[in-house]
Write an enzyme that holds these catalytic residues in place. Structure first.
Site, PDB file in Angstrom:
ATOM      1  N   ALA A 174       0.801  -1.227   0.000  1.00  0.00           N
ATOM      2  CA  ALA A 174       0.000   0.000   0.000  1.00  0.00           C
ATOM      3  C   ALA A 174       0.831   1.273   0.000  1.00  0.00           C
ATOM      4  O   ALA A 174       0.288   2.372   0.180  1.00  0.00           O
ATOM      5  CB  ALA A 174      -0.935   0.002   1.204  1.00  0.00           C
ATOM      6  N   ASN A 189       2.079  -4.279   7.323  1.00  0.00           N
ATOM      7  CA  ASN A 189       2.767  -4.531   6.059  1.00  0.00           C
ATOM      8  C   ASN A 189       3.454  -3.296   5.482  1.00  0.00           C
ATOM      9  O   ASN A 189       4.526  -3.401   4.885  1.00  0.00           O
ATOM     10  CB  ASN A 189       1.791  -5.114   5.043  1.00  0.00           C
ATOM     11  CG  ASN A 189       1.377  -6.535   5.393  1.00  0.00           C
ATOM     12  OD1 ASN A 189       2.129  -7.272   6.023  1.00  0.00           O
ATOM     13  ND2 ASN A 189       0.173  -6.911   5.022  1.00  0.00           N
ATOM     14  N   HIS A 236      -0.453   7.190   4.356  1.00  0.00           N
ATOM     15  CA  HIS A 236       0.875   6.657   4.646  1.00  0.00           C
ATOM     16  C   HIS A 236       1.922   7.697   4.260  1.00  0.00           C
ATOM     17  O   HIS A 236       1.870   8.265   3.165  1.00  0.00           O
ATOM     18  CB  HIS A 236       1.121   5.373   3.846  1.00  0.00           C
ATOM     19  CG  HIS A 236       0.052   4.337   4.014  1.00  0.00           C
ATOM     20  ND1 HIS A 236      -0.116   3.624   5.180  1.00  0.00           N
ATOM     21  CD2 HIS A 236      -0.913   3.903   3.167  1.00  0.00           C
ATOM     22  CE1 HIS A 236      -1.127   2.794   5.050  1.00  0.00           C
ATOM     23  NE2 HIS A 236      -1.631   2.945   3.836  1.00  0.00           N
TER      24      HIS A 236
END
Length: 260
Positions: free
Chosen positions: A117, A183, A213
Site C-alpha cells: 500500500a 505490512n 501513509h
C-alpha cells in the site's frame, strides 16, 4: 509462466481477475475453505493442500496474510517455486525470515516482496546505497480503521475528536503489535534501514476518511518525503486497493521482457 495463488479473499480475487484479463491464469488457488480439488467454471483449480499443487507452477503469489506465509512459504520455496508476497509484516519475526531465506537457498528460488500500500520504495532502496541517516513511517487512519487493534487500549476510538498518536517505536515493534496493520511499515523497513532502525508513528485521526501513509527519510542522497492517501478495495474496506495492484504489478515485472 504458470502462476498459482494463495488466498481467495478480496486481494486474491482481485489478483485472479486481473491475471485472467491479461491471459496469465492463474492455474490454481490454494484456500482454507471451499470445495477440495474442485475446478471452477473459470478453469481454475481450487486446492486445500499445498501438496496437491499441479506440476509446472513456476510462481506462487501469497494474497492471504501472515499466517499463510508462515504455513506455506518455506515449502513453496524449497520446491524451487518463486514466491511473491504482500505479507511483509510477517518477516518482523526473525525466525520466520531466517526459515524462508534458508528455504529459498535450498530450493534455488526467490521470495519477492510486493510494495503493498506504499510507494517511493525504489527511491528509498537507492538512497540506502549511499547511506541513510533516518527513516520514519507515519500511518494515519480514521478511528474505525484501528478497531480491533492495540489502539483500543490507549484511545477511546468511538469518542475521539482530534488526532491522537497511539504508537511510537520501531518497525519491528509495530509489526509485532499491529500484525493486521504492519505490512506498510515492514515494506519501508526492508527498503530502507531495517526493522529496528526504522521509526514508526501510528495515528488515529477523526479528520481523515482514507488511510494515509507517509515516509520521511534523510541521508547522503538528501531528504525524501512521500505521502499517499489510499483507498480500499470495493469488496473489502479493510484491504488496500494499491496492495492488490502491487501484487499484479510484481507479477507483470516477472513476465515482461523489459521492466523497471
Amino acid at each position: 509462466m504458470k502462476i498459482g495463488l494463495i488466498g481467495g479473499g478480496a486481494i486474491g480475487c482481485y489478483v485472479a481477475a486481473e491475471l485472467a484479463a491479461r491471459g496469465l491464469g492463474p492455474e490454481a488457488v490454494l484456500t482454507r475453505s471451499g470445495p477440495e480439488d474442485a475446478r471452477g467454471s473459470d478453469g481454475v483449480l481450487r486446492l486445500r493442500r499445498l501438496e496437491d499443487l499441479p506440476e509446472g507452477i513456476t510462481l506462487m503469489v501469497d494474497c492471504a496474510g501472515h499466517a499463510a506465509l508462515a504455513e506455506h512459504g518455506a515449502a513453496i520455496l524449497e520446491r524451487g517455486i518463486d514466491l511473491i508476497t504482500v505479507s511483509l509484516g510477517a518477516l518482523a519475526d526473525p525466525a520466520l525470515a531466517e526459515r524462508l531465506s534458508a528455504a529459498a537457498e535450498r530450493g534455488g528460488a526467490q521470495l519477492h516482496l510486493a510494495s503493498g500500500a506504499i510507494g517511493a520504495l525504489d527511491a528509498l532502496a537507492a538512497a540506502r546505497v549511499g547511506g541513510l541517516a533516518s527513516v520514519t513511517y507515519v500511518g494515519r487512519k480514521p478511528p474505525r480503521g484501528w478497531q480491533g487493534s492495540p489502539a483500543e487500549e490507549k484511545l477511546d476510538l468511538a469518542r475521539l475528536d482530534q488526532a491522537a498518536t497511539h504508537f511510537e517505536g520501531s518497525a519491528r515493534e509495530a509489526a509485532q503489535r499491529y500484525p493486521k496493520n504492519a505490512n506498510v511499515a515492514a515494506a519501508v523497513a526492508f527498503a530502507g534501514i531495517g526493522f529496528d532502525a526504522t521509526q514508526v508513528r501510528l495515528v488515529a485521526d477523526p479528520g481523515v476518511t482514507e488511510n494515509i501513509h507517509e515516509i520521511h527519510a534523510e541521508g547522503a542522497f538528501g531528504t525524501l518525503s512521500f505521502r499517499i492517501n489510499g483507498k480500499p478495495l470495493p469488496d473489502n474496506p479493510r484491504s488496500s486497493a494499491l496492495a492488490a495492484m502491487s501484487a499484479v504489478a510484481a507479477i507483470e515485472r516477472r513476465c515482461a521482457p523489459i521492466t523497471i
